[in-house]
Design a protein around this motif. Structure first.
Motif, mmCIF file in Angstrom:
data_model
loop_
_atom_site.group_PDB
_atom_site.id
_atom_site.type_symbol
_atom_site.label_atom_id
_atom_site.label_comp_id
_atom_site.label_asym_id
_atom_site.label_seq_id
_atom_site.Cartn_x
_atom_site.Cartn_y
_atom_site.Cartn_z
ATOM 1 N N GLY A 1 0.783 -1.236 0.000
ATOM 2 C CA GLY A 1 0.000 0.000 0.000
ATOM 3 C C GLY A 1 0.807 1.276 0.000
ATOM 4 N N VAL A 2 0.098 2.376 0.253
ATOM 5 C CA VAL A 2 0.703 3.708 0.133
ATOM 6 C C VAL A 2 0.400 4.556 1.366
ATOM 7 C CG1 VAL A 2 0.563 3.654 -2.371
ATOM 8 C CG2 VAL A 2 -1.357 4.614 -1.094
ATOM 9 N N THR A 3 1.246 5.597 1.567
ATOM 10 C CA THR A 3 2.561 5.747 0.986
ATOM 11 C C THR A 3 3.593 5.136 1.924
ATOM 12 O OG1 THR A 3 2.929 7.953 1.964
ATOM 13 C CG2 THR A 3 1.955 7.882 -0.239
ATOM 14 N N THR A 4 4.713 4.710 1.347
ATOM 15 C CA THR A 4 5.668 3.897 2.104
ATOM 16 C C THR A 4 6.094 4.555 3.409
ATOM 17 O OG1 THR A 4 6.521 3.304 -0.079
ATOM 18 C CG2 THR A 4 7.751 2.502 1.837
ATOM 19 N N GLU A 5 6.492 5.829 3.323
ATOM 20 C CA GLU A 5 7.095 6.446 4.522
ATOM 21 C C GLU A 5 6.060 7.126 5.418
ATOM 22 O OE1 GLU A 5 6.945 7.811 1.668
ATOM 23 O OE2 GLU A 5 6.859 10.003 1.804
ATOM 24 N N VAL A 6 4.822 7.202 4.964
ATOM 25 C CA VAL A 6 3.797 7.845 5.798
ATOM 26 C C VAL A 6 2.922 6.755 6.424
ATOM 27 C CG1 VAL A 6 1.989 9.619 5.905
ATOM 28 C CG2 VAL A 6 3.966 9.974 4.449
ATOM 29 N N CYS A 7 1.825 6.370 5.792
ATOM 30 C CA CYS A 7 0.894 5.459 6.479
ATOM 31 C C CYS A 7 1.402 4.024 6.582
ATOM 32 C CB CYS A 7 -0.470 5.521 5.803
ATOM 33 S SG CYS A 7 -1.261 7.124 6.103
ATOM 34 N N VAL A 8 2.200 3.576 5.617
ATOM 35 C CA VAL A 8 2.696 2.193 5.697
ATOM 36 C C VAL A 8 3.723 2.073 6.822
ATOM 37 C CG1 VAL A 8 3.919 0.351 4.479
ATOM 38 C CG2 VAL A 8 2.216 1.745 3.263
ATOM 39 N N GLN A 9 4.693 2.962 6.814
ATOM 40 C CA GLN A 9 5.728 2.857 7.842
ATOM 41 C C GLN A 9 5.144 3.084 9.243
ATOM 42 O OE1 GLN A 9 10.300 4.072 8.652
ATOM 43 N NE2 GLN A 9 9.071 5.691 7.763
ATOM 44 N N THR A 10 4.261 4.050 9.383
ATOM 45 C CA THR A 10 3.648 4.301 10.694
ATOM 46 C C THR A 10 2.895 3.061 11.169
ATOM 47 O OG1 THR A 10 3.430 6.642 10.160
ATOM 48 C CG2 THR A 10 2.089 5.831 11.977
ATOM 49 N N SER A 11 2.140 2.440 10.270
ATOM 50 C CA SER A 11 1.370 1.249 10.648
ATOM 51 C C SER A 11 2.287 0.096 11.021
ATOM 52 C CB SER A 11 0.454 0.827 9.492
ATOM 53 O OG SER A 11 -0.478 1.857 9.216
ATOM 54 N N MET A 12 3.398 -0.057 10.315
ATOM 55 C CA MET A 12 4.343 -1.140 10.638
ATOM 56 C C MET A 12 4.989 -0.912 12.000
ATOM 57 S SD MET A 12 6.178 -2.077 7.032
ATOM 58 C CE MET A 12 7.054 -3.504 7.704
ATOM 59 N N SER A 27 5.813 5.642 -2.871
ATOM 60 C CA SER A 27 5.791 6.976 -2.278
ATOM 61 C C SER A 27 5.717 8.009 -3.398
ATOM 62 C CB SER A 27 7.074 7.181 -1.472
ATOM 63 O OG SER A 27 7.213 8.534 -1.099
ATOM 64 N N TYR A 28 5.281 9.207 -3.067
ATOM 65 C CA TYR A 28 5.360 10.305 -4.035
ATOM 66 C C TYR A 28 6.818 10.744 -4.210
ATOM 67 C CZ TYR A 28 0.324 10.640 -3.062
ATOM 68 O OH TYR A 28 -1.019 10.363 -2.919
ATOM 69 N N PHE A 29 7.677 10.275 -3.307
ATOM 70 C CA PHE A 29 9.104 10.659 -3.309
ATOM 71 C C PHE A 29 9.953 9.387 -3.352
ATOM 72 C CE2 PHE A 29 6.556 13.617 -0.888
ATOM 73 C CZ PHE A 29 6.899 14.857 -1.404
ATOM 74 N N PRO A 30 10.492 9.018 -4.522
ATOM 75 C CA PRO A 30 11.254 7.759 -4.627
ATOM 76 C C PRO A 30 12.372 7.645 -3.595
ATOM 77 C CG PRO A 30 10.804 8.647 -6.806
ATOM 78 C CD PRO A 30 10.322 9.685 -5.833
ATOM 79 N N ALA A 31 13.019 8.737 -3.271
ATOM 80 C CA ALA A 31 14.108 8.662 -2.285
ATOM 81 C C ALA A 31 13.570 8.311 -0.897
ATOM 82 C CB ALA A 31 14.860 9.995 -2.232
ATOM 83 N N PHE A 32 12.365 8.776 -0.594
ATOM 84 C CA PHE A 32 11.766 8.449 0.714
ATOM 85 C C PHE A 32 11.399 6.966 0.771
ATOM 86 C CE2 PHE A 32 9.929 12.957 1.676
ATOM 87 C CZ PHE A 32 11.213 13.456 1.772
ATOM 88 N N LYS A 33 10.900 6.424 -0.352
ATOM 89 C CA LYS A 33 10.590 4.988 -0.370
ATOM 90 C C LYS A 33 11.851 4.180 -0.083
ATOM 91 C CE LYS A 33 9.270 1.046 -3.186
ATOM 92 N NZ LYS A 33 8.613 0.520 -4.385
ATOM 93 N N ALA A 34 12.919 4.509 -0.816
ATOM 94 C CA ALA A 34 14.171 3.760 -0.645
ATOM 95 C C ALA A 34 14.660 3.855 0.798
ATOM 96 C CB ALA A 34 15.224 4.286 -1.615
#
Ligand code: TIU
Length: 220
Positions: free
Chosen positions: A155-166, A185-192
């Motif tokens: 799901g989306v976004t990696t560094e916002v709702c996904v990471q917080t939920s994890m 993510s809307y920001f590829p560097a943030f996903k990485a």
């Protein structure tokens, strides 16, 4: 089951594991929703839909538990604090009328999960007012009631709702795996960076793996 993952293999029992799909809603993935009003290029997120759909279908074939979340606020905004609503300088704020109905409001067309990943009967749908899937929701009791111990995230976004939920899940004792090509993510560097943070320090938050690793185990 054991699958190849980072930083080391991830072990789980299918009947003790839920597939958790975070916020794959029109509001984040289609033009005219919350994601775009925040100034983002939403087309980036559409790329993960085929891989995400393939995992969902394989998980369903094995009879695994599926949980969908939606970031959604009440129409009276009683669950949307100013600290959230007033951020940024968007053209439209949460609750304002947009091309897909009111932005990020439960029940509006834009708040629905995209057609390709729409929930089917028997799957759990959790509406959440925050970034984490556990905050102010019934997720914990749904998982406890079914004896779930491990969670596989997409799901989306990696560094916002996904990471917080994890992080919320890890603090509550769940082993967590994030599928690398089924999150964006809307920001590829943030996903990485988020993927690296999650699996660093010996999987401090959880594991990451390509969806092919999981599909091989499910279909093997
Ligand atoms: N803005 C952004 O990247 N994400 C959110 O606001 N919500 C979710 O991640 N679902």
């Amino acid at each position: 089951m054991q699958i190849i993952a980072n930083p080391f293999p991830f072990e789980f029992q299918l009947d003790r594991t839920a597939l958790v799909i975070i916020d794959m809603q029109r509001d984040f993935i289609e033009p005219g929703g919350f994601g775009e009003t925040l100034g983002n290029d939403v087309s980036l997120l559409q790329a993960i839909v085929p891989a995400t759909q393939a995992v969902l279908q394989a998980w369903r074939r094995r009879g695994g538990l599926v949980i969908h979340t939606r970031e959604a606020h009440r129409p009276d905004l009683a669950d949307c604090p100013p600290a959230k609503r007033n951020r940024g300088t968007p053209a439209l704020r949460i609750g304002d009328e947009g091309p897909m109905g009111r932005i990020l409001i439960a029940g509006e067309p834009g708040n629905q999960i995209i057609e390709a990943l729409a929930p089917i009967e028997g799957e759990i749908v959790i509406d959440k007012p925050g970034k984490g899937a556990f905050y102010a929701t019934g997720l914990q009791s749904e998982l406890r009631g079914r004896g779930i111990r491990s969670l596989v995230f997409m799901g989306v976004t990696t560094e916002v709702c996904v990471q917080t939920s994890m992080r919320e899940a890890n603090d509550r004792g769940y082993d967590c795996l994030l599928l690398e090509d089924c999150t964006e993510s809307y920001f590829p560097a943030f996903k990485a960076a988020a993927l690296e943070m999650i699996r660093a320090q010996g999987a401090i938050v959880g594991w990451t793996a390509p969806s092919a690793s999981l599909l091989a185990a499910l279909e093997g």
